[in-house]
Design a protein around this motif. Structure first.
Motif, PDB file in Angstrom:
ATOM      1  N   ALA A   8       0.825  -1.210   0.000  1.00 32.57           N
ATOM      2  CA  ALA A   8       0.000   0.000   0.000  1.00 32.57           C
ATOM      3  C   ALA A   8       0.859   1.259   0.000  1.00 32.57           C
ATOM      4  O   ALA A   8       0.593   2.226  -0.732  1.00 32.57           O
ATOM      5  N   THR A   9       1.927   1.259   0.808  1.00 34.55           N
ATOM      6  CA  THR A   9       2.813   2.425   0.858  1.00 34.55           C
ATOM      7  C   THR A   9       3.575   2.590  -0.453  1.00 34.55           C
ATOM      8  O   THR A   9       3.763   3.702  -0.949  1.00 34.55           O
ATOM      9  N   ALA A  10       4.010   1.460  -1.026  1.00 36.23           N
ATOM     10  CA  ALA A  10       4.725   1.523  -2.312  1.00 36.23           C
ATOM     11  C   ALA A  10       3.832   2.094  -3.399  1.00 36.23           C
ATOM     12  O   ALA A  10       4.267   2.906  -4.221  1.00 36.23           O
ATOM     13  N   ALA A  11       2.563   1.693  -3.416  1.00 37.87           N
ATOM     14  CA  ALA A  11       1.633   2.216  -4.411  1.00 37.87           C
ATOM     15  C   ALA A  11       1.402   3.710  -4.208  1.00 37.87           C
ATOM     16  O   ALA A  11       1.312   4.477  -5.182  1.00 37.87           O
ATOM     17  N   ALA A  12       1.303   4.149  -2.958  1.00 39.32           N
ATOM     18  CA  ALA A  12       1.107   5.567  -2.675  1.00 39.32           C
ATOM     19  C   ALA A  12       2.305   6.404  -3.097  1.00 39.32           C
ATOM     20  O   ALA A  12       2.165   7.587  -3.431  1.00 39.32           O
ATOM     21  N   LEU A  13       3.491   5.782  -3.081  1.00 40.83           N
ATOM     22  CA  LEU A  13       4.694   6.491  -3.522  1.00 40.83           C
ATOM     23  C   LEU A  13       4.826   6.486  -5.047  1.00 40.83           C
ATOM     24  O   LEU A  13       5.060   7.521  -5.669  1.00 40.83           O
ATOM     25  N   LEU A  14       4.665   5.298  -5.654  1.00 45.78           N
ATOM     26  CA  LEU A  14       4.982   5.152  -7.076  1.00 45.78           C
ATOM     27  C   LEU A  14       3.944   5.807  -7.994  1.00 45.78           C
ATOM     28  O   LEU A  14       4.290   6.265  -9.085  1.00 45.78           O
ATOM     29  N   GLY A  15       2.683   5.833  -7.592  1.00 47.19           N
ATOM     30  CA  GLY A  15       1.669   6.454  -8.440  1.00 47.19           C
ATOM     31  C   GLY A  15       1.995   7.912  -8.741  1.00 47.19           C
ATOM     32  O   GLY A  15       2.156   8.306  -9.909  1.00 47.19           O
ATOM     33  N   PRO A  16       2.109   8.764  -7.701  1.00 47.60           N
ATOM     34  CA  PRO A  16       2.474  10.168  -7.963  1.00 47.60           C
ATOM     35  C   PRO A  16       3.873  10.322  -8.572  1.00 47.60           C
ATOM     36  O   PRO A  16       4.105  11.240  -9.354  1.00 47.60           O
ATOM     37  N   ALA A  17       4.805   9.422  -8.213  1.00 45.69           N
ATOM     38  CA  ALA A  17       6.161   9.531  -8.758  1.00 45.69           C
ATOM     39  C   ALA A  17       6.154   9.312 -10.270  1.00 45.69           C
ATOM     40  O   ALA A  17       6.819  10.033 -11.023  1.00 45.69           O
ATOM     41  N   ARG A  18       5.417   8.321 -10.725  1.00 44.12           N
ATOM     42  CA  ARG A  18       5.348   8.061 -12.171  1.00 44.12           C
ATOM     43  C   ARG A  18       4.612   9.177 -12.903  1.00 44.12           C
ATOM     44  O   ARG A  18       4.974   9.538 -14.030  1.00 44.12           O
ATOM     45  N   GLU A  19       3.584   9.727 -12.289  1.00 40.67           N
ATOM     46  CA  GLU A  19       2.901  10.865 -12.896  1.00 40.67           C
ATOM     47  C   GLU A  19       3.835  12.067 -13.014  1.00 40.67           C
ATOM     48  O   GLU A  19       3.860  12.754 -14.047  1.00 40.67           O
ATOM     49  N   ALA A  20       4.631  12.310 -11.952  1.00 37.49           N
ATOM     50  CA  ALA A  20       5.543  13.447 -11.973  1.00 37.49           C
ATOM     51  C   ALA A  20       6.626  13.260 -13.035  1.00 37.49           C
ATOM     52  O   ALA A  20       6.998  14.201 -13.730  1.00 37.49           O
ATOM     53  N   PHE A  21       7.132  12.036 -13.167  1.00 41.06           N
ATOM     54  CA  PHE A  21       8.141  11.778 -14.191  1.00 41.06           C
ATOM     55  C   PHE A  21       7.561  11.982 -15.587  1.00 41.06           C
ATOM     56  O   PHE A  21       8.209  12.571 -16.461  1.00 41.06           O
ATOM     57  N   THR A  22       6.343  11.517 -15.801  1.00 38.59           N
ATOM     58  CA  THR A  22       5.705  11.689 -17.109  1.00 38.59           C
ATOM     59  C   THR A  22       5.457  13.159 -17.410  1.00 38.59           C
ATOM     60  O   THR A  22       5.544  13.587 -18.571  1.00 38.59           O
ATOM     61  N   ASP A  23       5.165  13.944 -16.385  1.00 40.30           N
ATOM     62  CA  ASP A  23       5.020  15.391 -16.590  1.00 40.30           C
ATOM     63  C   ASP A  23       6.323  15.983 -17.144  1.00 40.30           C
ATOM     64  O   ASP A  23       6.297  16.869 -18.015  1.00 40.30           O
TER      65      ASP A  23
END
Length: 524
Positions: free
Chosen positions: A458-473
Motif C-alpha cells: 500500500a505504501t509503495a503504491a502511494a509512492l509510485l503512483g504520484p512519482a510516475r505521474e511526476a516523471f511523465t510530466d
C-alpha cells in the motif's frame, strides 16, 4: 541542335575504400551507442553504486561532455599528425577505458573512466569522418558514404538502449561497456591494412593555449546550466556559465589572430556551413535529452524489464537508419533544405505526440512519438555532415569533421544535462513522498522505485503512483519544448532556403569545394 549528353556515371568506388568504410562504420556505431547505452542500466547502477541524483547524471553525460570538449583539438591534431595514426591511438585508449568502466567499484571511478572514454572517443569521431572525405573524392560516392556513416552515428544513439536491454537481461550493468573491447581490437588489426594515412601537407603547431580555452569555454557553461537546473541558488551557476562564455570569446579572438589557429573560422564563410552546424546541434539537443527520459519511461513508468524496454525502442531505431540512408537520393530530387526542413516538421509532430503521452498505458504513444521524431531527424544528420565535409578543403577535413561532431555531441550532452535536469526539477516539484518513506525517493524516479521494493504494498503504491505521474510530466514538458523548437527550425529553413532559380554568374561564386545547403545531391 544536338541535345547535351547526360553526365557519365562516376566509376565505382575503390574496393579498398568500401572495406575501409565498413571498418570506420563499426567504431562510429559503438561510439554513439556509448552515448545512450547507460540509459536502461541506470536503475541497476543506482541500486549497486548508490549515486546521488547529480552523480547519476554525470555518469551518463561525462562521456559526451569530454567528447564535445576535445573534438576541436583532436580534429585539428589529426590533420597534423595523421588521421589514421590518431584513430588507432584513440582506439587503443578507448578499449582500455571501456574495460575499466565495466568493473567500476564506485560511482566516482565510473565517472572518471567515462570521462577518459570521452577523451579517447574525441580522437575517433573526426578521424573517421575526415578519412571518409578523402577516401571518396567523388561527391556522389561521398554523399552515399556519409549517409552510411550518419546512419551508424544516429542509429547507434537510438540502438544504445536496445543493446543495453539485451545485455542487462543476461549480465550485470558493467557488461554494456565491454562491447568496446573487441570492436577496438578489430579496428587496430584492420585499420593499418585498409585505411590510408591522411594529413595536411604543411601542418602548423598545436596551440596549447587554444586547447585550454576551448575546454574552459565548453565545460563551465555546461556545468553551470546543470547546476542551475538542479535547483541550486542561481548566483554560482550563472557566474560559472558566464566564465565559460568569456573563455569562449577569448578563444574566438585568439583564433582570429593566430597564423595556425586551432579552429579555422574561415570555414564558416562557406555557404550553409554555420546553418548546417546549428541544425545538427538543435536536433541532437532535443533527441539526446528526450531519449534519456523515454528509456527510463519504458522501464520505470511502464514497468517493463530491460530486454522488453529495449525491444520497444527497436522500431524507431530501424526507422532512423532507413531514413538516414534514404536522404541522398531524396535530396537529389527536392534539394537539401527541403529534406532537412521537412524532417524538422516531422520531428516536431513526434515531439507533440510525446507531449500528450499519459503515465497510464502510454507506451504505444511514446513509441509512436519517438518513431516520428527518429524518421524526421535521420535525413538531416546525413545531409548536414555532407555539407560540412564538402565545404572544407581536403587539408582541413579533420577540423571540419570535428566541428560537425562537436555540434552533434555537444547537442546530445547538453540535451541530457538540460532536459534531464529540468525534468528532474519537475519530478521533485510534483512527487509526494508518504510519511515515513526516505526522502531520497523524492530525488529521482529510479530511487523511488528502489525504495519502494522494501515498502509494504500500500505504501509503495502511494509512492509510485504520484512519482510516475511526476516523471511523465517531465517527459511531456520535454516533448512540448522539442515540438516548438523543431517547428521553429523547420520554419527558418523554409524561409531562409536558397531560391529555387538558376544562379547567375555572381550568385554561383563560392569558395572552392563549398556546398550550397539547397543544392541537389547527385544520385550515388
Amino acid at each position: 541542335m544536338t541535345a547535351p549528353r547526360p553526365a557519365a556515371p562516376a566509376a565505382r568506388p575503390d574496393r579498398r575504400a568500401v572495406l575501409g568504410l565498413a571498418v570506420l562504420a563499426l567504431p562510429t556505431l559503438l561510439l554513439s551507442v556509448d552515448m545512450s547505452v547507460l540509459y536502461l542500466a541506470l536503475p541497476h547502477l543506482a541500486a549497486d553504486l548508490d549515486p546521488t541524483g547529480p552523480q547519476l547524471l554525470w555518469a551518463v553525460d561525462a562521456y559526451g561532455f569530454m567528447v564535445a570538449g576535445f573534438l576541436v583539438t583532436m580534429g585539428t591534431l589529426g590533420d597534423r599528425v595523421g588521421r589514421r595514426r590518431l584513430l588507432l591511438i584513440g582506439a587503443a585508449a578507448f578499449g582500455a577505458a571501456s574495460a575499466a568502466a565495466a568493473f567500476a567499484p564506485t560511482v566516482e571511478f565510473l565517472i572518471a573512466t567515462r570521462a577518459l572514454m570521452g577523451v579517447a572517443g574525441a580522437t575517433l569521431m573526426p578521424s573517421t569522418l575526415g578519412l571518409i572525405g578523402g577516401m571518396f573524392p567523388d561527391p556522389r560516392h561521398r554523399a552515399a558514404a556519409i549517409a552510411v556513416w550518419s546512419a551508424c552515428f544516429m542509429g547507434g544513439t537510438a540502438l544504445g538502449p536496445v543493446v543495453g536491454g539485451v545485455l542487462l537481461h543476461w549480465f550485470w550493468w558493467g557488461s554494456v561497456f565491454l562491447l568496446g573491447v573487441p570492436v577496438m581490437a578489430l579496428l587496430l588489426v584492420c585499420g593499418p591494412l585498409l585505411l590510408p594515412e591522411q594529413r595536411a601537407d604543411h601542418p602548423g603547431r598545436l596551440d596549447l593555449a587554444s586547447v585550454a580555452l576551448s575546454l574552459a569555454a565548453v565545460l563551465p557553461v555546461v556545468h553551470g546550466l546543470k547546476t542551475l537546473a538542479d535547483g541550486h541558488a542561481p548566483a554560482v551557476p550563472l557566474l560559472t556559465a558566464a566564465a565559460g562564455l568569456a573563455a569562449g570569446a577569448l578563444f574566438v579572438r585568439r583564433q582570429l589572430r593566430l597564423a595556425d589557429p586551432l579552429l579555422d573560422l574561415r570555414l564558416f564563410r562557406a555557404p550553409g556551413f554555420g546553418a548546417a552546424l546549428a541544425v545538427m546541434a538543435g536536433g541532437a539537443l532535443a533527441m539526446g535529452g528526450t531519449f534519456l527520459l523515454i528509456s527510463q519511461y519504458f522501464q520505470l513508468v511502464a514497468g517493463y524489464p530491460p530486454l522488453t524496454a529495449g525491444l520497444w525502442l527497436l522500431p524507431p531505431s530501424l526507422a532512423m537508419v532507413a531514413a538516414t540512408l534514404a536522404a541522398p537520393p531524396l535530396a537529389a530530387r527536392v534539394g537539401r533544405a527541403s529534406v532537412i526542413g521537412g524532417g524538422m516538421f516531422v520531428t516536431a509532430a513526434g515531439f507533440a505526440v510525446l507531449a500528450l503521452a499519459p503515465a497510464q498505458d502510454g507506451a504505444p504513444a511514446v513509441m509512436a512519438g519517438l518513431l516520428l521524431a527518429s524518421v524526421g531527424l535521420g535525413p538531416g544528420a546525413a545531409l548536414v555532415a555532407d555539407i560540412v565535409v564538402g565545404s572544407a578543403p581536403p587539408e582541413r577535413a579533420g577540423a571540419a569533421a570535428s566541428l560537425s561532431e562537436t555540434s552533434g555531441e555537444l547537442g546530445i550532452a547538453l540535451g541530457i544535462a538540460l532536459i534531464g535536469s529540468l525534468s528532474a526539477a519537475v519530478y521533485r516539484a510534483g512527487v509526494t513522498v508518504p510519511e515515513g518513506v526516505p526522502e531520497a525517493a523524492g530525488s529521482t524516479l529510479a530511487q523511488a522505485v528502489d525504495v519502494a521494493r522494501s515498502l509494504p504494498d500500500a505504501t509503495a503504491a502511494a509512492l509510485l503512483g504520484p512519482a510516475r505521474e511526476a516523471f511523465t510530466d517531465g517527459l511531456n514538458l520535454a516533448g512540448g519544448a522539442g515540438a516548438v523548437g523543431m517547428a521553429l527550425f523547420g520554419a527558418a529553413l523554409v524561409l531562409l532556403r536558397t531560391p529555387a532559380k538558376p544562379a547567375g554568374p555572381d550568385e554561383s561564386a563560392a569558395p572552392p569545394g563549398s556546398v550550397r545547403v539547397n543544392e541537389p545531391v547527385p544520385d550515388a
